[in-house]
Design a protein around this motif. Sequence first.
Motif, short mmCIF file in Angstrom:
data_model
loop_
_atom_site.label_atom_id
_atom_site.label_comp_id
_atom_site.label_asym_id
_atom_site.label_seq_id
_atom_site.Cartn_x
_atom_site.Cartn_y
_atom_site.Cartn_z
N SER A 16 2.99 -9.67 -0.05
CA SER A 16 2.86 -8.75 1.09
C SER A 16 3.83 -7.61 0.90
O SER A 16 4.85 -7.75 0.23
CB SER A 16 3.19 -9.45 2.40
OG SER A 16 2.30 -10.51 2.64
N GLU A 17 3.51 -6.49 1.51
CA GLU A 17 4.41 -5.33 1.48
C GLU A 17 4.15 -4.45 2.68
O GLU A 17 3.01 -4.32 3.13
CB GLU A 17 4.19 -4.53 0.19
CG GLU A 17 5.13 -3.37 0.09
CD GLU A 17 5.59 -3.13 -1.34
OE1 GLU A 17 5.82 -1.96 -1.65
OE2 GLU A 17 5.73 -4.08 -2.12
N LYS A 18 5.21 -3.85 3.18
CA LYS A 18 5.08 -2.88 4.28
C LYS A 18 4.76 -1.53 3.66
O LYS A 18 5.55 -0.99 2.88
CB LYS A 18 6.36 -2.82 5.10
CG LYS A 18 6.19 -2.08 6.40
CD LYS A 18 7.41 -2.26 7.29
CE LYS A 18 7.12 -1.66 8.65
NZ LYS A 18 8.21 -1.92 9.58
N ILE A 19 3.58 -1.01 3.98
CA ILE A 19 3.12 0.26 3.43
C ILE A 19 2.77 1.17 4.60
O ILE A 19 1.91 0.82 5.42
CB ILE A 19 1.90 0.08 2.50
CG1 ILE A 19 2.25 -0.88 1.36
CG2 ILE A 19 1.42 1.41 1.97
CD1 ILE A 19 1.08 -1.25 0.48
N LEU A 20 3.42 2.31 4.68
CA LEU A 20 3.20 3.27 5.77
C LEU A 20 3.30 2.59 7.14
O LEU A 20 2.39 2.69 7.96
CB LEU A 20 1.86 3.99 5.64
CG LEU A 20 1.68 4.89 4.42
CD1 LEU A 20 0.30 5.53 4.43
CD2 LEU A 20 2.76 5.97 4.37
N GLU A 21 4.36 1.85 7.35
CA GLU A 21 4.64 1.18 8.63
C GLU A 21 3.65 0.06 8.98
O GLU A 21 3.57 -0.38 10.11
CB GLU A 21 4.69 2.20 9.80
CG GLU A 21 5.74 3.28 9.63
CD GLU A 21 7.15 2.73 9.42
OE1 GLU A 21 7.55 1.82 10.16
OE2 GLU A 21 7.83 3.21 8.50
N GLN A 22 2.87 -0.37 8.01
CA GLN A 22 1.90 -1.45 8.24
C GLN A 22 2.10 -2.54 7.21
O GLN A 22 2.18 -2.26 6.01
CB GLN A 22 0.48 -0.89 8.14
CG GLN A 22 -0.59 -1.91 8.36
CD GLN A 22 -1.97 -1.26 8.41
OE1 GLN A 22 -2.12 -0.08 8.64
NE2 GLN A 22 -2.98 -2.07 8.21
N VAL A 23 2.19 -3.79 7.65
CA VAL A 23 2.32 -4.89 6.70
C VAL A 23 0.94 -5.18 6.12
O VAL A 23 -0.02 -5.42 6.85
CB VAL A 23 2.92 -6.15 7.37
CG1 VAL A 23 2.96 -7.30 6.38
CG2 VAL A 23 4.32 -5.86 7.91
N VAL A 24 0.87 -5.13 4.81
CA VAL A 24 -0.39 -5.37 4.10
C VAL A 24 -0.21 -6.67 3.30
O VAL A 24 0.76 -6.84 2.58
CB VAL A 24 -0.74 -4.20 3.16
CG1 VAL A 24 -2.03 -4.48 2.40
CG2 VAL A 24 -0.84 -2.90 3.95
N HIS A 25 -1.18 -7.57 3.46
CA HIS A 25 -1.15 -8.85 2.76
C HIS A 25 -2.17 -8.80 1.61
O HIS A 25 -3.25 -8.23 1.75
CB HIS A 25 -1.50 -9.99 3.71
CG HIS A 25 -0.59 -10.06 4.89
ND1 HIS A 25 0.70 -10.54 4.82
CD2 HIS A 25 -0.79 -9.68 6.17
CE1 HIS A 25 1.26 -10.47 6.01
NE2 HIS A 25 0.37 -9.94 6.85
N PHE A 26 -1.81 -9.45 0.51
CA PHE A 26 -2.66 -9.51 -0.67
C PHE A 26 -2.81 -10.98 -1.05
O PHE A 26 -1.83 -11.72 -1.09
CB PHE A 26 -2.01 -8.77 -1.85
CG PHE A 26 -1.70 -7.32 -1.57
CD1 PHE A 26 -2.57 -6.33 -1.97
CD2 PHE A 26 -0.53 -6.97 -0.93
CE1 PHE A 26 -2.28 -4.99 -1.71
CE2 PHE A 26 -0.22 -5.63 -0.68
CZ PHE A 26 -1.09 -4.65 -1.07
N HIS A 27 -4.04 -11.39 -1.31
CA HIS A 27 -4.33 -12.77 -1.67
C HIS A 27 -5.18 -12.73 -2.94
O HIS A 27 -6.27 -12.14 -2.93
CB HIS A 27 -5.09 -13.44 -0.51
CG HIS A 27 -5.53 -14.83 -0.80
ND1 HIS A 27 -4.70 -15.91 -0.71
CD2 HIS A 27 -6.75 -15.31 -1.17
CE1 HIS A 27 -5.39 -17.01 -1.00
NE2 HIS A 27 -6.63 -16.67 -1.28
N VAL A 28 -4.68 -13.31 -4.01
CA VAL A 28 -5.40 -13.31 -5.29
C VAL A 28 -5.75 -14.74 -5.65
O VAL A 28 -4.88 -15.61 -5.65
CB VAL A 28 -4.53 -12.71 -6.42
CG1 VAL A 28 -5.31 -12.69 -7.74
CG2 VAL A 28 -4.04 -11.32 -6.07
N MET A 29 -7.01 -14.99 -5.93
CA MET A 29 -7.45 -16.28 -6.46
C MET A 29 -7.95 -16.03 -7.88
O MET A 29 -8.93 -15.32 -8.08
CB MET A 29 -8.58 -16.88 -5.62
CG MET A 29 -8.10 -17.43 -4.32
SD MET A 29 -9.31 -18.37 -3.33
CE MET A 29 -10.87 -18.06 -4.01
#
Length: 121
Positions: A16-29
């Motif tokens: 996860s990372e905070k990008i432009l004041e928004q927390v963005v989650h990434f899920h890779v399978m």
Amino acid sequence: MQNGAEFEGISVHNFSEKILEQVVHFHVMKLSGGFFLWVGSAPVLSNLAVSMSSKYDSMPLSTLVMGDPSNTAPNSLAQRLAKKTKKQVFVSYSLPMTDSNLSLLVENRIKKELELHAEHF
């Protein structure tokens, strides 16, 4: 081994990372021969695109499996990742399309993760 081929199980990698004041989650399978990438800020699967290389074209083939066809983000991201990784790529992109800078920063974050943790893709 399964049917004479090397068999790899599914592995999961989250970040996860905070990008432009928004927390963005990434899920890779990681899948056999490809990977599934979900990107979002809330647990929603609103679209799904798939892309893979073709011996007939330098650009990978890409199609939207489910979701709003006017949202081109999952298709184009899947296509660019398939071209970069030479793998079959499934992408679900569940972020609002209100800021093109967000899309660019999200894609740069994915590329950074690919460089740091290629074994998860």
